[in-house]
Design a protein around this motif. Sequence first.
Motif, PDB file in Angstrom:
ATOM      1  N   PHE A 168     -30.001  16.191  -5.040  1.00 28.70           N
ATOM      2  CA  PHE A 168     -30.883  14.912  -4.945  1.00 28.70           C
ATOM      3  C   PHE A 168     -30.167  13.785  -3.747  1.00 28.70           C
ATOM      4  N   THR A 169     -30.730  13.337  -2.912  1.00 29.57           N
ATOM      5  CA  THR A 169     -30.180  12.050  -2.279  1.00 29.57           C
ATOM      6  C   THR A 169     -31.539  11.154  -2.233  1.00 29.57           C
ATOM      7  N   GLN A 170     -31.347   9.940  -2.518  1.00 33.76           N
ATOM      8  CA  GLN A 170     -32.350   8.942  -2.247  1.00 33.76           C
ATOM      9  C   GLN A 170     -31.639   7.671  -1.624  1.00 33.76           C
ATOM     10  N   ILE A 171     -32.215   7.174  -0.429  1.00 30.09           N
ATOM     11  CA  ILE A 171     -31.670   6.383   0.243  1.00 30.09           C
ATOM     12  C   ILE A 171     -32.457   5.040   0.367  1.00 30.09           C
ATOM     13  N   PHE A 172     -32.211   3.742  -0.103  1.00 26.34           N
ATOM     14  CA  PHE A 172     -32.866   2.537  -0.061  1.00 26.34           C
ATOM     15  C   PHE A 172     -32.356   1.819   1.333  1.00 26.34           C
ATOM     16  N   ILE A 173     -33.433   1.261   1.694  1.00 26.51           N
ATOM     17  CA  ILE A 173     -33.246   0.313   2.863  1.00 26.51           C
ATOM     18  C   ILE A 173     -33.906  -1.139   2.671  1.00 26.51           C
ATOM     19  N   ASN A 174     -33.236  -2.199   2.928  1.00 28.71           N
ATOM     20  CA  ASN A 174     -33.909  -3.391   3.096  1.00 28.71           C
ATOM     21  C   ASN A 174     -34.171  -3.737   4.601  1.00 28.71           C
ATOM     22  N   SER A 175     -35.480  -3.464   5.218  1.00 24.97           N
ATOM     23  CA  SER A 175     -35.555  -3.569   6.508  1.00 24.97           C
ATOM     24  C   SER A 175     -35.704  -4.782   7.010  1.00 24.97           C
ATOM     25  N   ALA A 176     -34.661  -5.280   8.312  1.00 20.95           N
ATOM     26  CA  ALA A 176     -34.766  -6.529   8.596  1.00 20.95           C
ATOM     27  C   ALA A 176     -36.287  -6.657   9.417  1.00 20.95           C
ATOM     28  N   ALA A 177     -37.094  -5.903   9.906  1.00 24.04           N
ATOM     29  CA  ALA A 177     -38.209  -6.123  10.488  1.00 24.04           C
ATOM     30  C   ALA A 177     -39.140  -6.504   9.463  1.00 24.04           C
ATOM     31  N   ALA A 178     -39.145  -6.185   8.180  1.00 22.62           N
ATOM     32  CA  ALA A 178     -40.020  -6.587   7.099  1.00 22.62           C
ATOM     33  C   ALA A 178     -39.866  -7.983   6.963  1.00 22.62           C
ATOM     34  N   VAL A 179     -38.616  -8.506   7.135  1.00 19.29           N
ATOM     35  CA  VAL A 179     -38.343 -10.004   6.696  1.00 19.29           C
ATOM     36  C   VAL A 179     -38.808 -10.793   7.980  1.00 19.29           C
ATOM     37  N   ASN A 180     -38.204 -10.265   9.040  1.00 18.76           N
ATOM     38  CA  ASN A 180     -38.620 -10.950  10.443  1.00 18.76           C
ATOM     39  C   ASN A 180     -40.119 -10.833  10.803  1.00 18.76           C
ATOM     40  N   ASN A 181     -40.858  -9.806  10.092  1.00 18.41           N
ATOM     41  CA  ASN A 181     -42.166  -9.622  10.852  1.00 18.41           C
ATOM     42  C   ASN A 181     -42.225  -9.201  12.302  1.00 18.41           C
ATOM     43  N   THR A 182     -41.315  -8.461  12.429  1.00  9.99           N
ATOM     44  CA  THR A 182     -41.299  -7.945  13.994  1.00  9.99           C
ATOM     45  C   THR A 182     -42.302  -7.022  14.171  1.00  9.99           C
ATOM     46  N   THR A 183     -42.700  -6.813  15.442  1.00  2.92           N
ATOM     47  CA  THR A 183     -43.794  -5.791  15.946  1.00  2.92           C
ATOM     48  C   THR A 183     -43.132  -4.396  15.567  1.00  2.92           C
ATOM     49  N   PRO A 184     -44.094  -3.717  15.018  1.00  4.39           N
ATOM     50  CA  PRO A 184     -43.590  -2.167  14.893  1.00  4.39           C
ATOM     51  C   PRO A 184     -43.410  -1.298  16.087  1.00  4.39           C
ATOM     52  N   SER A 185     -42.851  -0.503  16.235  1.00  5.54           N
ATOM     53  CA  SER A 185     -42.690   0.276  17.304  1.00  5.54           C
ATOM     54  C   SER A 185     -44.028   0.929  17.705  1.00  5.54           C
ATOM     55  N   PRO A 186     -44.408   1.317  18.842  1.00  4.46           N
ATOM     56  CA  PRO A 186     -45.419   2.015  19.379  1.00  4.46           C
ATOM     57  C   PRO A 186     -45.678   3.549  18.899  1.00  4.46           C
ATOM     58  N   THR A 187     -44.516   3.968  18.560  1.00  2.00           N
ATOM     59  CA  THR A 187     -44.459   5.345  17.826  1.00  2.00           C
ATOM     60  C   THR A 187     -44.434   5.421  16.312  1.00  2.00           C
ATOM     61  N   GLN A 188     -45.603   6.032  15.653  1.00  2.00           N
ATOM     62  CA  GLN A 188     -45.765   6.010  14.424  1.00  2.00           C
ATOM     63  C   GLN A 188     -44.579   6.765  13.754  1.00  2.00           C
ATOM     64  N   VAL A 189     -43.780   6.339  12.912  1.00  2.00           N
ATOM     65  CA  VAL A 189     -43.028   6.946  11.875  1.00  2.00           C
ATOM     66  C   VAL A 189     -43.153   6.665  10.695  1.00  2.00           C
ATOM     67  N   ASN A 190     -43.831   7.565  10.027  1.00  2.00           N
ATOM     68  CA  ASN A 190     -43.979   7.493   8.669  1.00  2.00           C
ATOM     69  C   ASN A 190     -44.270   8.666   7.702  1.00  2.00           C
ATOM     70  N   SER A 191     -44.510   8.451   6.426  1.00  2.00           N
ATOM     71  CA  SER A 191     -44.500   9.956   5.564  1.00  2.00           C
ATOM     72  C   SER A 191     -45.677  10.954   5.937  1.00  2.00           C
ATOM     73  N   SER A 192     -46.602  10.224   6.709  1.00  2.00           N
ATOM     74  CA  SER A 192     -47.756  11.482   6.729  1.00  2.00           C
ATOM     75  C   SER A 192     -47.338  12.300   7.906  1.00  2.00           C
ATOM     76  N   PHE A 193     -46.345  12.348   8.725  1.00  2.00           N
ATOM     77  CA  PHE A 193     -45.786  13.296   9.602  1.00  2.00           C
ATOM     78  C   PHE A 193     -44.940  14.424   8.988  1.00  2.00           C
ATOM     79  N   LEU A 194     -44.478  14.015   7.737  1.00  2.00           N
ATOM     80  CA  LEU A 194     -43.686  14.994   6.956  1.00  2.00           C
ATOM     81  C   LEU A 194     -44.716  15.949   6.688  1.00  2.00           C
ATOM     82  N   GLY A 195     -45.916  15.887   6.226  1.00  2.04           N
ATOM     83  CA  GLY A 195     -46.940  16.715   5.824  1.00  2.04           C
ATOM     84  C   GLY A 195     -47.482  17.332   7.097  1.00  2.04           C
TER      85      GLY A 195
END
Length: 321
Positions: A168-195
């Motif tokens: 098992f490997t779990q990686i934790f990230i504190n995203s700078a984008a979440a802090v700075n409220n930057t605009t998300p990338s035009p490409t959606q990268v999220n867990s739904s694509f794993l499915g």
Amino acid sequence: MKTKLIYGSLLIVSCSILVGGCQSLKDNLPFTSVPQTTPVVLADSNTLTSLEAKIYDQINQYRRSKNLSPLEVNNTIAQQAKIHSERMAAKTVPFSHQGFEERIQKIANTIPYQGAAENIASNQGKSDPAITAVQGWLKSPGHLKNIEGNFNLTGVGVAQNSQGEYYFTQIFINSAAAVNNTTPSPTQVNSSFLGLEEATHQQVNQYRLSKNLPPLLLDASISEEARLFSEKMANGEVPFSHTGFDERVKAIGKSVKFQSVAENLAFNMGFDDPVKVAVGGWIKSPGHEKNMRGDFDLTGIGIAKNNGGEYYFTQLFVKKR
């Protein structure tokens, strides 16, 4: 509704650690094992995906119990976690945080971050290996610190080897984008694509089984290359084509010794089931269908979608040496 689809195919023959505060938690590597007294029944990809989902659920349940915000699952992070678990399971790296800096650097190419951490675990012969891993982490101060840490994104990867050992490997990230409220990338990268990627894997394997061919094993490092290319096509960085195929093959060769590699592409939009449309199109195309039936044993699948609703599929087929 507007719909369109395009295809392309190509064949060639040929523990826990924390970063951000400069604090290392290398002494927290819970390992539990029991003697194997019965034949090993290896988990299939669906079971491994279920174990990963259970880890997410258990960790977020714990965080909510401590009035902490739940962690969002991120596909890019999960892919790096999966690669490390697979390498530990294959014994190509020891049970350790070896390569952690490289994993975080790859994540940083997509996700600016302020802090990163990693928990790993291994067990064997447990009735619920995911719960065993999480309980071990919760009892370990170093792992618990990561679970309760100031992070907003996570990814989990689970692998099993022929001895029945789960990693098992779990990686934790504190995203700078979440802090700075930057605009998300035009490409959606999220867990739904794993499915969606898993559904593509299942449908291709179902087709192979219908032709009395062995199923393809989904490889995380190969999927990473496939996903990066799909993201580039979705973003318009490269045209819908096999541009850069040689580079993808070289990248695969760094982790897998291979005899041959093939690639199928698909692009569609406006369909209720984009996976079914993509795989169905491949089956009807002689070149794509030849790759699907080819003498391969590994595969990698990457899917991306842009803001225009266009889905891009890349599937790589690899024959190990």
